[in-house]
Write an enzyme that holds these catalytic residues in place. Structure first.
Site, short mmCIF file in Angstrom:
data_model
loop_
_atom_site.label_atom_id
_atom_site.label_comp_id
_atom_site.label_asym_id
_atom_site.label_seq_id
_atom_site.Cartn_x
_atom_site.Cartn_y
_atom_site.Cartn_z
N ARG A 36 50.02 30.06 22.91
CA ARG A 36 50.50 30.09 24.07
C ARG A 36 51.69 30.98 24.11
O ARG A 36 52.05 31.74 25.25
CB ARG A 36 51.19 28.73 24.76
CG ARG A 36 49.84 27.78 25.14
CD ARG A 36 50.36 26.61 25.63
NE ARG A 36 49.31 25.74 26.21
CZ ARG A 36 49.51 24.50 26.54
NH1 ARG A 36 50.58 23.74 26.16
NH2 ARG A 36 48.30 23.92 26.95
N LYS A 197 36.07 11.14 30.36
CA LYS A 197 36.08 10.55 31.61
C LYS A 197 35.52 11.21 32.80
O LYS A 197 36.08 12.28 33.29
CB LYS A 197 37.35 9.91 31.93
CG LYS A 197 37.89 8.82 30.97
CD LYS A 197 38.98 7.87 31.51
CE LYS A 197 40.20 8.58 31.23
NZ LYS A 197 41.27 7.88 32.08
N GLY A 350 41.74 21.46 27.12
CA GLY A 350 42.50 21.69 25.93
C GLY A 350 41.40 21.18 24.63
O GLY A 350 41.50 22.08 23.78
N GLY A 373 45.12 21.56 32.82
CA GLY A 373 45.07 20.78 34.13
C GLY A 373 45.16 21.70 35.21
O GLY A 373 44.63 21.46 36.39
P1 ADP Z 1 39.03 18.48 27.93
O1 ADP Z 1 40.43 18.32 27.21
O2 ADP Z 1 38.33 19.92 27.11
O3 ADP Z 1 39.06 18.58 29.16
P2 ADP Z 1 38.63 15.89 27.77
O4 ADP Z 1 40.19 15.68 27.37
O5 ADP Z 1 38.25 15.48 29.16
O6 ADP Z 1 38.09 17.43 27.44
O7 ADP Z 1 37.49 15.04 26.56
C1 ADP Z 1 37.80 15.23 25.42
C2 ADP Z 1 37.50 13.87 24.54
O8 ADP Z 1 36.27 13.13 25.03
C3 ADP Z 1 37.59 14.15 23.12
O9 ADP Z 1 38.76 13.63 22.53
C4 ADP Z 1 36.36 13.55 22.85
O10 ADP Z 1 36.31 12.85 21.57
C5 ADP Z 1 36.03 12.74 23.94
N1 ADP Z 1 34.46 12.26 24.03
C6 ADP Z 1 33.60 13.21 24.26
N2 ADP Z 1 32.37 12.52 24.35
C7 ADP Z 1 32.75 11.15 24.18
C8 ADP Z 1 32.07 10.05 23.90
N3 ADP Z 1 30.45 10.06 23.94
N4 ADP Z 1 32.32 8.81 23.69
C9 ADP Z 1 33.89 8.83 23.67
N5 ADP Z 1 34.48 9.77 23.80
C10 ADP Z 1 33.89 10.98 24.06
MG MG Z 2 41.70 16.70 26.98
#
Ligand code: ADP
Ligand code: MG
Length: 412
Positions: A36, A197, A350, A373
């Protein structure tokens, strides 16, 4: 983009307050990832070359409105001196009279950094007095903190109502790349949405369904879709209350002729552990005690094939628990497929960025967004307050501004 940028300014001799996103991970006083900070260097260097007097401001962590040593920007100041090869003046107390003296004594091309703006309770409340205090230190405001642009805080939004504000290069690039993907993508346009989620990303999925040709779903959120379609998902991570919403998204995709891809097989384990006994199962055969922790190999193949002929790919959210090697295969397969695409490839989020870096493929993507975000809110089609508050390009009217969403950046 319909906002002025640093290029539209004559800055020589002016005091420029630059809001950057120096919210970097720090462990035991050492910066563990300076991405960053380096992302803000083009704007800082440009302003120095133009003879501006550069005053940098950022938040770090969540000190909740009071000074907390652990969240001091001092280590960032030291690191920035190394990167710039130049002294960076330190302003411990931005609201004291001394701060103004330090800024006023800066020569052309010199740089100073304020202590963490979130040490003040007024920052996150977007307090007018605090915005005015920041504004007193400068003639012009530059917002280069894309990662904080979805927040209306004193240093990201309020200050731009006191002194004129324009976008920095990082902000400009983020808005252009994300805006172009939404408004004028080369097709086929494929979005890959995963992560933990579905609740975090429902609005993004809804908005993207109006833009993309194909939507690929993976990660924990796929379980909620599978449940919505009547599958048994054992003990998998799920948001059961959203199963109906997920089913509705599948139906609306179908009704609008969009391809929506869901896993056909998954990697399961009885425990959330890297050395658990892993099983590859079809999505109709997940057993009661099992958790789906990654997409399966057949799904990886199908997803890679769907990604391959895309001209624009937007990826947010890993396909599985990629932090554990046993459940990283799906994410890595998708990362390789995206890296091989001939076209625009954009990674936001992230954890997704971390996954792509872990796979050693970051350099092969066209754009790695610095704002988790902020990029999500942009992809929802929402206005970012930190961008809204900046000066419109000449000829822009308030009417135009009302429509500043992803779609309107077409003219950029
Ligand atoms: P990003 O930061 O790229 O937006 P998120 O924060 O939404 O992504 O999600 C990332 C997290 O989701 C990771 O820590 C990963 O371990 C978790 N994750 C991915 N698939 C699963 C799964 N099938 N069950 C539980 N956790 C999961
Ligand atoms: Mg995340």
């Amino acid at each position: 983009m319909n906002k002025k940028t640093v290029r539209d300014l004559a800055v020589k001799g002016l005091r420029i307050l630059v809001r950057v996103d120096f919210n970097v991970p720090i462990a035991n006083g050492a910066i563990t990832d300076d991405t960053r900070i380096r992302a803000a260097l083009p704007t800082i260097r440009y302003l120095r070359e133009q003879g501006a007097r550069v005053l940098l401001a950022s938040h770090l962590g969540r000190p909740k409105g009071k000074p907390v040593a652990e969240f001091s920007l001092r280590p960032v100041r030291d690191h920035l001196e190394t990167l710039l090869g130049e002294r960076v003046a330190w302003i411990e107390q931005p609201l004291e009279a001394e701060a103004e003296q330090v800024v006023n004594s800066l020569g052309e091309g010199q740089v100073a950094l304020l202590e963490n703006v979130r040490f003040y309770p007024g920052e996150e409340k977007n307090d007018t007095e605090l915005a005015r205090a920041f504004a007193r230190l400068a003639d012009v405001y530059v917002n280069d903190a894309f990662g904080a642009a979805h927040r209306a805080h004193a240093s990201t939004e309020g200050v731009a109502h006191v002194i004129p504000g324009v976008a920095g290069f990082l902000m400009e690039r983020e808005l252009k790349v994300l805006g172009a993907a939404l408004s004028a993508p080369k097709r086929p346009f494929t979005a890959i949405i995963g992560g933990a989620k579905v609740s975090d990303k429902i609005k993004v999925i809804e908005h993207l369904l109006t833009k993309v040709d194909r939507l690929i779903i993976g990660g924990g959120m796929a379980n909620t879709f599978l449940l919505g379609l009547g599958k048994k998902i054992g003990r998998s991570l799920v948001e059961a209350d959203l199963a109906e919403v997920a089913k509705g998204l599948v139906e609306s995709a179908k009704a609008s002729g969009k391809e929506l891809l869901l896993p056909v097989d998954v990697m399961t384990a009885p425990e959330f552990k890297n050395d658990a006994s892993v099983r590859i199962v079809g999505v109709n055969d997940i057993a009661d005690g099992e958790m789906a922790l990654d997409i399966g190999p057949e799904t990886s193949r199908l997803y890679a094939a769907a990604i391959a002929d895309s001209r624009t790919v937007l990826w947010n959210g890993p396909m599985g628990v990629f932090e554990m090697p046993a459940f990283a295969a799906g994410t890595n397969a998708v990362a390789r497929a995206v890296a091989a695409v001939r076209g625009t490839t954009i990674i936001g989020g992230g954890d997704s960025v971390a996954a792509v870096e872990q796979a050693g493929l970051a350099k092969r993507m066209s754009h790695i967004s610095t704002g988790g975000g902020a990029s999500l809110e942009f992809l929802e089609g929402r206005k970012l307050p930190g961008v809204e508050a900046l000066q419109p390009l000449d000829g822009g009217t308030d009417d135009d501004e009302d429509k500043v969403t992803g779609g309107q950046l077409e003219n950029a």
